[in-house]
Design an enzyme around this catalytic site. Structure first.
Site, PDB file in Angstrom:
ATOM      1  N   TYR A 104      -2.757  -0.258   9.886  1.00  0.00           N
ATOM      2  CA  TYR A 104      -2.906  -0.787   8.527  1.00  0.00           C
ATOM      3  C   TYR A 104      -1.592  -0.640   7.768  1.00  0.00           C
ATOM      4  O   TYR A 104      -1.095  -1.606   7.168  1.00  0.00           O
ATOM      5  CB  TYR A 104      -4.022  -0.042   7.799  1.00  0.00           C
ATOM      6  CG  TYR A 104      -4.103  -0.366   6.321  1.00  0.00           C
ATOM      7  CD1 TYR A 104      -4.503  -1.623   5.890  1.00  0.00           C
ATOM      8  CD2 TYR A 104      -3.777   0.589   5.362  1.00  0.00           C
ATOM      9  CE1 TYR A 104      -4.581  -1.928   4.538  1.00  0.00           C
ATOM     10  CE2 TYR A 104      -3.847   0.298   4.010  1.00  0.00           C
ATOM     11  CZ  TYR A 104      -4.247  -0.960   3.599  1.00  0.00           C
ATOM     12  OH  TYR A 104      -4.311  -1.255   2.263  1.00  0.00           O
TER      13      TYR A 104
ATOM     14  N   SER B 260       0.825  -1.204   0.000  1.00  0.00           N
ATOM     15  CA  SER B 260       0.000   0.000   0.000  1.00  0.00           C
ATOM     16  C   SER B 260       0.856   1.249   0.000  1.00  0.00           C
ATOM     17  O   SER B 260       1.956   1.265   0.562  1.00  0.00           O
ATOM     18  CB  SER B 260      -0.891   0.021   1.251  1.00  0.00           C
ATOM     19  OG  SER B 260      -1.520   1.272   1.424  1.00  0.00           O
TER      20      SER B 260
END
Length: 362
Positions: free
Chosen positions: A166, A141
């Site tokens: 995350y 990501s």
């Protein structure tokens, strides 16, 4: 045979359809959790020919429309079930797109990120190691860049300052993958996606929520008072990048040195790429494009920057171009128009009540 995890999800659904169109045999895997509307997930599966009524946990379902596509509902934390699947199917390539997504949700339910993104990914690595998988490509990501401010964001930059669990879990995946590449010779490629959007997109993401609210005449919440910049990347461009990566597993960089270590590569068969549009867009310009395509203005509520969010993303994709001859390039207006056409057809301008508007990284 290719395994794609997360095929009830946004990117996984599109990737499976692309690989099937290319003549590949695909097994799709997903737990089908309720992080967002499961009806969207089941609709994606239905589009691929998977009948919801025939889904039984840990049992493969043959697509009714695509003979070389099968689907299994399976939790990646189910190590026994996962190993049995790998032993039976003997996958040559695995594309791991399954994960607990969302930056802000990681502040509310951190355990979900440990279970899926750490334990689940460990089980994928172990299954690949013990069952002869030749190449593991996996979703990382743009969130891993955290507090980095030098633009454009480069895979050669240090990424040791994440600002959400995350992001930390995705950085952990990259570190774990390198370990398996180094110790066991497993070829691994990490893919740092930048704010993916398009048809069948996630209902918790900006384009979906903005569209829903505007069509219902409800206000949208615009974080950081609109002073956000995102490298919005159309889903077809993401899929093209993944498809090219699959065909080119890393071989190891003979010029890599520990004296000046490049984080994106290694002597081991390991590589990390950015996949982003390389064309950052201001949030207010993004909203204006939606308003103009819909022919309706948005009522805007300006909000502060939310915990876990960063003000800007902008992908350096030089190594993607150099190694794979590819660069995402779908114009934002074209991508928004494609999404809105899908949204109109799918919802008929209706949908669940819009909540706080997200401008997360993927």
């Amino acid at each position: 045979m290719i395994l794609i995890t997360g095929t009830a999800g946004f990117i996984g659904f599109h990737l499976a359809q692309r690989l099937l169109a290319d003549g590949e045999a695909v097994v799709g895997l997903d737990i089908v959790n309720d992080y967002y509307d499961v009806n969207v997930k089941y609709s994606r599966l239905a589009e691929a020919g998977i009948d919801k009524a025939k889904i039984t946990y840990n049992q493969l379902v043959q697509s009714s429309t695509q003979t070389n596509y099968r689907f299994v509902q399976l939790d990646m934390t189910d190590r026994e079930g996962l190993n049995a699947l790998f032993a039976a199917e003997q996958f040559s390539t695995v594309v791991n797109l399954a994960a607990q997504a969302g930056v802000r949700y990681s502040l509310i339910n951190p355990q979900a990120y440990i279970d899926s993104n750490i334990i689940g990914f460990t089980n994928i690595l172990e299954a690949c190691r013990h069952h002869g998988v030749k190449h593991l490509a996996y979703a990382s990501s743009s969130s891993v860049y955290g507090l980095n401010e030098k633009m454009p964001l480069s895979t050669s930059d240090n990424v040791d300052h994440p600002i959400s669990l995350y992001a930390a879990s995705k950085k952990s995946n990259e570190l774990m993958a390198h370990t398996y590449s180094h110790l066991f010779g497993l070829a691994t490629t990490g893919l740092r996606f930048f704010t993916v959007y398009g048809p069948w997109g996630r209902p918790d993401m900006a384009l979906f929520l903005f569209t829903e609210a505007i069509l219902k005449g409800e206000p949208i919440k615009v974080f950081n008072h609109g002073n956000m910049v995102r490298d919005f990347t159309y889903v077809d461009d993401i899929v093209e990048g993944i498809t090219r990566v699959i065909a080119h597993p890393p071989q190891g960089n003979k010029d890599w040195t520990g004296q000046h270590p490049d984080p994106s590569t290694s002597k081991a068969p390991y590589k990390v790429y950015n996949i982003g549009n390389n064309d950052p867009v201001k949030l207010m310009d993004f909203i204006t494009a939606i308003e103009e395509e819909l022919g309706q203005p948005a009522e805007k509520i300006m909000m502060d920057l939310q915990p876990g969010d960063v003000p800007a993303t902008y992908a350096n994709v030089q190594d993607l171009m150099q190694d794979l001859g590819y660069k995402p390039e779908t114009p934002i207006r074209d991508g928004i128009r494609s999404f809105l056409n899908w949204y109109r057809a799918y919802y008929g301008y209706t949908g669940a009540k819009a909540g706080a508007i997200q401008t997360e990284q993927n």
